[in-house]
Design a protein around this motif. Structure first.
Motif, mmCIF file in Angstrom:
data_model
loop_
_atom_site.group_PDB
_atom_site.id
_atom_site.type_symbol
_atom_site.label_atom_id
_atom_site.label_comp_id
_atom_site.label_asym_id
_atom_site.label_seq_id
_atom_site.Cartn_x
_atom_site.Cartn_y
_atom_site.Cartn_z
ATOM 1 N N CYS A 107 0.822 -1.210 0.000
ATOM 2 C CA CYS A 107 0.000 0.000 0.000
ATOM 3 C C CYS A 107 0.857 1.261 0.000
ATOM 4 O O CYS A 107 0.482 2.267 -0.608
ATOM 5 N N LYS A 111 0.572 4.064 -2.872
ATOM 6 C CA LYS A 111 0.483 5.495 -2.544
ATOM 7 C C LYS A 111 1.600 6.267 -3.248
ATOM 8 O O LYS A 111 1.375 7.357 -3.790
ATOM 9 N N GLU A 114 0.710 6.659 -6.795
ATOM 10 C CA GLU A 114 -0.306 7.712 -6.922
ATOM 11 C C GLU A 114 0.363 9.085 -6.870
ATOM 12 O O GLU A 114 0.064 9.966 -7.680
ATOM 13 N N ASP A 115 1.271 9.273 -5.921
ATOM 14 C CA ASP A 115 1.983 10.548 -5.787
ATOM 15 C C ASP A 115 2.824 10.858 -7.031
ATOM 16 O O ASP A 115 3.032 12.036 -7.362
ATOM 17 N N LYS A 122 -4.378 5.812 -8.261
ATOM 18 C CA LYS A 122 -5.376 6.721 -7.677
ATOM 19 C C LYS A 122 -6.746 6.051 -7.603
ATOM 20 O O LYS A 122 -7.457 6.202 -6.620
ATOM 21 N N ARG A 125 -6.170 2.545 -5.052
ATOM 22 C CA ARG A 125 -5.711 2.644 -3.669
ATOM 23 C C ARG A 125 -6.827 2.685 -2.620
ATOM 24 O O ARG A 125 -6.771 1.964 -1.628
#
Length: 132
Positions: A107, A111, A114-115, A122, A125
């Motif tokens: 996870c 993340k 996503e960042d 996105k 998650r």
């Protein structure tokens, strides 16, 4: 709830896997990547090519599925912060597919992806990392 999580993980895997060529038309199969050329680009440091190779090995359509090889190429790409590769490794960690399962670390990687701008991360998650 577990059924929903399993369904979400399956959806995330589908997002991260290469399209199986067995379901493609003859024209699409003919346009399949030249694995040798792709490997040469990946070995020369192209993170997109390395991720593509990882997806090919994870998908098992052009070559037999080989999660060790998939992880190797994803890692090469992720070392250059290629968002999709970071996401792919995160999903592998969450599911334990091909590598030791570690949902927390997975996870964190999702993340990070996503960042880095991964649209797949996105979307996935909030579902696959619920509670982590």
């Amino acid at each position: 709830m577990k059924h929903i999580q399993k369904t979400a993980v399956a959806a995330a895997l589908m997002l991260s896997a290469a399209l199986p060529l067995s379901s493609c038309s003859k024209a699409e199969k003919a346009a399949a990547p030249d694995l040798k050329a792709l490997e040469d680009k990946a070995a020369a440091g192209d993170p997109a090519a390395a991720n593509d190779l990882g997806e090919i090995y994870a998908g098992g359509a052009l070559v037999p599925a080989d999660y060790g090889a998939a992880y190797y190429w994803y890692k090469k790409s992720a070392e250059k912060n290629y968002p999709r590769a970071v996401f792919n490794i995160g999903v592998m960690k969450i599911t334990g597919r091909g590598i030791e399962q570690d949902k927390k670390e997975g996870c964190l990687l999702v993340k990070k992806a996503e960042d880095l701008g991964s649209a797949d991360a996105k979307k996935a998650r909030p579902v696959i990392c619920r509670g982590e």
